[in-house]
Design an enzyme around this catalytic site. Structure first.
Site, PDB file in Angstrom:
ATOM      1  N   CYS A   1       0.800  -1.233   0.000  1.00  0.00           N
ATOM      2  CA  CYS A   1       0.000   0.000   0.000  1.00  0.00           C
ATOM      3  C   CYS A   1       0.826   1.274   0.000  1.00  0.00           C
ATOM      4  O   CYS A   1       0.847   2.007  -0.980  1.00  0.00           O
ATOM      5  CB  CYS A   1      -0.929  -0.003   1.204  1.00  0.00           C
TER       6      CYS A   1
HETATM    7  N1  LIG Z   1      -2.513  -6.277   1.697  1.00  0.00           N
HETATM    8  C1  LIG Z   1      -3.079  -5.273   2.330  1.00  0.00           C
HETATM    9  O1  LIG Z   1      -2.874  -5.117   3.531  1.00  0.00           O
HETATM   10  C2  LIG Z   1      -3.987  -4.289   1.622  1.00  0.00           C
HETATM   11  C3  LIG Z   1      -4.612  -3.304   2.397  1.00  0.00           C
HETATM   12  C4  LIG Z   1      -5.473  -2.414   1.787  1.00  0.00           C
HETATM   13  C5  LIG Z   1      -5.697  -2.486   0.405  1.00  0.00           C
HETATM   14  N2  LIG Z   1      -5.058  -3.434  -0.347  1.00  0.00           N
HETATM   15  C6  LIG Z   1      -5.371  -3.471  -1.763  1.00  0.00           C
HETATM   16  O2  LIG Z   1      -6.202  -4.591  -2.039  1.00  0.00           O
HETATM   17  C7  LIG Z   1      -5.908  -5.126  -3.336  1.00  0.00           C
HETATM   18  C8  LIG Z   1      -5.549  -6.604  -3.210  1.00  0.00           C
HETATM   19  O3  LIG Z   1      -4.385  -6.694  -2.414  1.00  0.00           O
HETATM   20  P1  LIG Z   1      -3.949  -8.025  -1.687  1.00  0.00           P
HETATM   21  O4  LIG Z   1      -2.927  -7.613  -0.679  1.00  0.00           O
HETATM   22  O5  LIG Z   1      -5.122  -8.811  -1.235  1.00  0.00           O
HETATM   23  O6  LIG Z   1      -3.238  -8.786  -2.904  1.00  0.00           O
HETATM   24  P2  LIG Z   1      -2.801 -10.339  -2.928  1.00  0.00           P
HETATM   25  O7  LIG Z   1      -1.733 -10.412  -3.947  1.00  0.00           O
HETATM   26  O8  LIG Z   1      -2.552 -10.828  -1.551  1.00  0.00           O
HETATM   27  O9  LIG Z   1      -4.097 -11.079  -3.439  1.00  0.00           O
HETATM   28  C9  LIG Z   1      -4.619 -10.913  -4.691  1.00  0.00           C
HETATM   29  C10 LIG Z   1      -5.239 -12.233  -5.104  1.00  0.00           C
HETATM   30  O10 LIG Z   1      -5.865 -12.022  -6.366  1.00  0.00           O
HETATM   31  C11 LIG Z   1      -5.603 -13.148  -7.174  1.00  0.00           C
HETATM   32  N3  LIG Z   1      -5.775 -12.716  -8.548  1.00  0.00           N
HETATM   33  C12 LIG Z   1      -4.928 -12.046  -9.346  1.00  0.00           C
HETATM   34  N4  LIG Z   1      -5.492 -11.800 -10.526  1.00  0.00           N
HETATM   35  C13 LIG Z   1      -6.736 -12.324 -10.481  1.00  0.00           C
HETATM   36  C14 LIG Z   1      -7.799 -12.390 -11.389  1.00  0.00           C
HETATM   37  N5  LIG Z   1      -7.709 -11.836 -12.598  1.00  0.00           N
HETATM   38  N6  LIG Z   1      -8.910 -13.003 -11.002  1.00  0.00           N
HETATM   39  C15 LIG Z   1      -9.011 -13.578  -9.788  1.00  0.00           C
HETATM   40  N7  LIG Z   1      -8.042 -13.535  -8.871  1.00  0.00           N
HETATM   41  C16 LIG Z   1      -6.908 -12.915  -9.216  1.00  0.00           C
HETATM   42  C17 LIG Z   1      -4.203 -13.581  -6.802  1.00  0.00           C
HETATM   43  O11 LIG Z   1      -3.975 -14.939  -7.140  1.00  0.00           O
HETATM   44  C18 LIG Z   1      -4.232 -13.361  -5.298  1.00  0.00           C
HETATM   45  O12 LIG Z   1      -4.690 -14.491  -4.602  1.00  0.00           O
HETATM   46  C19 LIG Z   1      -4.793  -4.258  -3.896  1.00  0.00           C
HETATM   47  O13 LIG Z   1      -5.348  -3.243  -4.668  1.00  0.00           O
HETATM   48  C20 LIG Z   1      -4.162  -3.649  -2.664  1.00  0.00           C
HETATM   49  O14 LIG Z   1      -3.551  -2.416  -2.923  1.00  0.00           O
HETATM   50  C21 LIG Z   1      -4.213  -4.352   0.243  1.00  0.00           C
END
Ligand SMILES: NC(=O)c1ccc[n+]([C@@H]2O[C@H](COP(=O)([O-])OP(=O)(O)OC[C@H]3O[C@@H](n4cnc5c(N)ncnc54)[C@H](O)[C@@H]3O)[C@@H](O)[C@H]2O)c1
Length: 437
Positions: free
Chosen positions: A271
Site C-alpha cells: 500500500c
Molecule cells: N494487503 C493489504 O494489507 C492491503 C490493504 C489495503 C488495500 N489493499 C489493496 O487490495 C488489493 C488486493 O491486495 P492483496 O494484498 O489482497 O493482494 P494479494 O496479492 O494478496 O491477493 C490478490 C489475489 O488475487 C488473485 N488474482 C490475481 N489476478 C486475479 C484475477 N484476474 N482473477 C481472480 N483472482 C486474481 C491472486 O492470485 C491473489 O490471490 C490491492 O489493490 C491492494 O492495494 C491491500
C-alpha cells in the site's frame, strides 16, 4: 429494480469475492460469519485447493478460521468465474501494482472486469475494492461492464469500497474497521450498505466512487508523507547525536495537535510505497505535480541506503570492513508479526550489503525462504537463531521488530546490533553494542 427485491434471501445474500489474497480471504471469512453464502474465486488454483482442505496460506489467519467457515457449508472456492453468476454481489479484490515506470498497472482489474462482464446478471452489485486512483471505477471498470449490453446504475449496481485491511493489527480487524462505500447511484450505495453490513460493524456511505477512491489514497499518502518527515528528522537527529525515538516519545506527551509516526528502514507492503503514485500519475492528467508525494517517496526510498551506511560506519568502529563481514538480517517481512515480503526494505538492505561484498544471511520466523535477490542467484532461506550462530556474525541488523524475538537474548549473544526500529528499547544489558539507524 431495487437490490433488495432481487435477493432470494435478504438476510443471507450470496457474495462472490474475486481474489483471495490478504484482502479477499479475510473479507470472505467475515461474509461467511455474517451468514452469507460466499463463492471465493481466484486464478491461482492453490488457494481454492488449500481452503477446501481447511488450510490457511496466510500466517496471520489460523487454519481453524478457514475450517470454521468451510464447515458452515457456505464457503465454496474455485477458479471457475461462472460461480459469480448466481451471486447477489461481486466484490473485486485483485492486485493493483505499479508498472516498470511507476505507472498504475490496472491489468488485473480490467482482466477481472472482463470476466465479470461475461457472467453479469441484471440487478447484481459489483464492488471494486482494489486500491486505485480516483476515477477508476467510473472511467475504467464501468465501460468494461457495460460491454455486457446493460447500463450501470440502471441494470446493475456499481460501487467502490476501499479495503483498509491491516494484517497483524491486534486492535482492529476486517469486521471492526469502518467500511467506506461510494456508488454511482443512491440505490447502489444502499445495496452496498446492505451487503457490507453483514460483514462489518460500520458502513459509511460517501457521495461517489471517486470520494471513496481518493479517501483511501489520502489515508496512505498521509502515512507516507508523515513517515518521510520523521525519517528525515531521524537522519538529522542522528548527525546531531539526538535520539529520535526519545524525541517522538517526548513530543507525544502533547495531548493535541501531534500524532506520532515512527522512522524505519524504508517503506514496505502493497500500500504505502505504491498507492500515492497512483494519485501522482492521475494528477499529471490535470497538469498538477504532487510535490509532497514525490518528495516523501524520495526520502523513504533512501532509507535502506541509510541503514547500509550505518552498518558500514559501525563496522568501521570495530576496525572491520563490510567486505567479507558476516551480517545477519533479523526480520524479512515488511512489518512485524506477518509473512508479507512485498516491497520489503529488508531485501533492499540485503542487496546493498551484498553489493559491498558482505556475506549476508537472514532470520525470520514468518518467512522461511525468499526468491533470488538482485545481487544473488541463490534463494536464501531463514537461518536458525542459536547463541552460537548469533556469535558468528559481525553484525545483526534488526529490520523488522517481530514481537516473538527476545531482544535481550539477541543483544547478549551478538557483538554489534543495528536497530532500525528501536526494538531494543527495553534491553537493559549490553546497550553499548546497539546502534540505532
Ligand atoms: N494487503 C493489504 O494489507 C492491503 C490493504 C489495503 C488495500 N489493499 C489493496 O487490495 C488489493 C488486493 O491486495 P492483496 O494484498 O489482497 O493482494 P494479494 O496479492 O494478496 O491477493 C490478490 C489475489 O488475487 C488473485 N488474482 C490475481 N489476478 C486475479 C484475477 N484476474 N482473477 C481472480 N483472482 C486474481 C491472486 O492470485 C491473489 O490471490 C490491492 O489493490 C491492494 O492495494 C491491500
Amino acid at each position: 429494480m431495487k437490490f433488495k427485491d432481487r435477493l432470494k434471501d435478504p438476510a443471507h445474500p450470496s457474495v462472490a469475492v474475486i481474489g483471495l489474497g490478504y484482502v479477499g480471504l479475510p473479507l470472505a471469512l467475515e461474509f461467511v460469519g455474517g451468514g452469507c453464502r460466499v463463492a471465493g474465486i481466484d486464478v491461482d488454483p492453490e488457494k481454492p485447493r488449500l481452503i477446501a482442505e481447511k488450510k490457511s496460506y496466510l500466517k496471520h489467519i489460523p487454519s481453524s478460521r478457514i475450517a470454521e467457515a468451510v464447515d458452515t457449508g457456505r464457503l465454496d472456492c474455485t477458479t471457475d468465474f461462472s460461480a459469480m453468476e448466481k451471486c447477489d454481489a461481486i466484490i473485486i479484490c485483485v492486485p493493483t501494482p505499479l508498472g516498470v515506470s511507476r505507472e498504475p498497472d490496472l491489468s488485473y482489474v480490467t482482466g477481472t472486469g472482463e470476466e465479470v462482464t461475461r457472467y453479469l446478471q441484471p440487478g447484481q452489485l459489483v464492488v471494486l475494492e482494489s486500491t486505485t486512483y480516483p476515477g477508476t471505477t467510473r472511467e475504467v471498470l464501468v465501460p468494461i461492464l457495460e460491454q455486457s449490453g446493460m447500463k450501470a446504475g440502471e441494470d446493475f449496481f456499481v460501487a467502490f469500497s476501499p479495503e483498509r485491511e491491516d494484517p497483524g493489527n491486534k486492535h482492529f480487524n476486517t469486521r471492526t474497521i469502518p467500511k467506506l462505500v461510494g456508488a454511482l447511484t443512491r440505490e447502489g450505495a444502499e445495496a452496498a450498505e446492505m451487503v457490507y453490513s453483514l460483514a462489518v460493524d460500520e458502513v459509511v456511505k460517501v457521495g461517489s466512487p471517486e470520494v471513496a477512491e481518493m479517501a483511501k489514497i489520502t489515508e496512505n499518502t498521509y502515512r507516507a508523507v508523515n513517515i518521510a518527515l520523521v525519517n528525515e528528522l531521524k537522519m538529522l537527529a542522528t548527525r546531531m547525536g539526538v535520539d529520535i525515538w526519545e524525541v517522538i516519545s517526548a513530543a507525544s506527551t502533547k495531548p493535541f495537535g501531534y500524532t506520532p509516526f515512527y522512522p524505519g528502514p524504508g517503506l514496505g507492503g502493497h500500500c504505502i510505497p505504491i498507492d500515492p503514485f497512483y494519485l501522482t500519475w492521475k494528477a499529471h492528467q490535470f497538469g498538477m505535480p504532487t510535490r509532497f508525494i514525490e518528495l516523501a517517496g524520495e526520502v523513504n526510498t533512501a532509507m535502506p541506503e541509510f541503514v547500509v551506511s550505518t552498518v558500514v560506519r559501525s563496522l568501521n568502529e570495530y576496525e572491520k570492513s563490510v567486505k567479507g563481514s558476516r551480517i545477519l538480517i533479523l526480520g524479512m517481512a515488511y512489518k512485524p508479526d506477518i509473512d508479507d515480503i512485498r516491497e520489503t526494505p529488508a531485501l533492499k538492505v540485503m542487496d546493498g550489503l551484498l553489493e559491498l561484498g558482505a556475506k549476508v544471511d537472514y532470520n525470520d520466523p514468518y518467512v522461511g525462504s525468499i526468491g533470488e535477490t538482485r545481487q544473488t542467484h541463490r534463494r536464501p532461506v531463514s537461518v536458525q537463531l542459536t547463541e552460537g550462530s548469533l556469535a558468528e556474525y559481525d553484525c545483526a541488523v534488526i529490520v523488522t521488530d517481530h514481537s516473538c524475538y527476545d531482544y535481550q537474548w539477541i543483544v547478549d549473544n551478538s557483538s554489534l546490533i543495528i536497530d532500525t526500529r528501536n526494538a531494543c528499547s527495553s534491553v537493559k544489558e549490553g546497550r553499548e553494542k546497539i546502534v540505532k539507524a
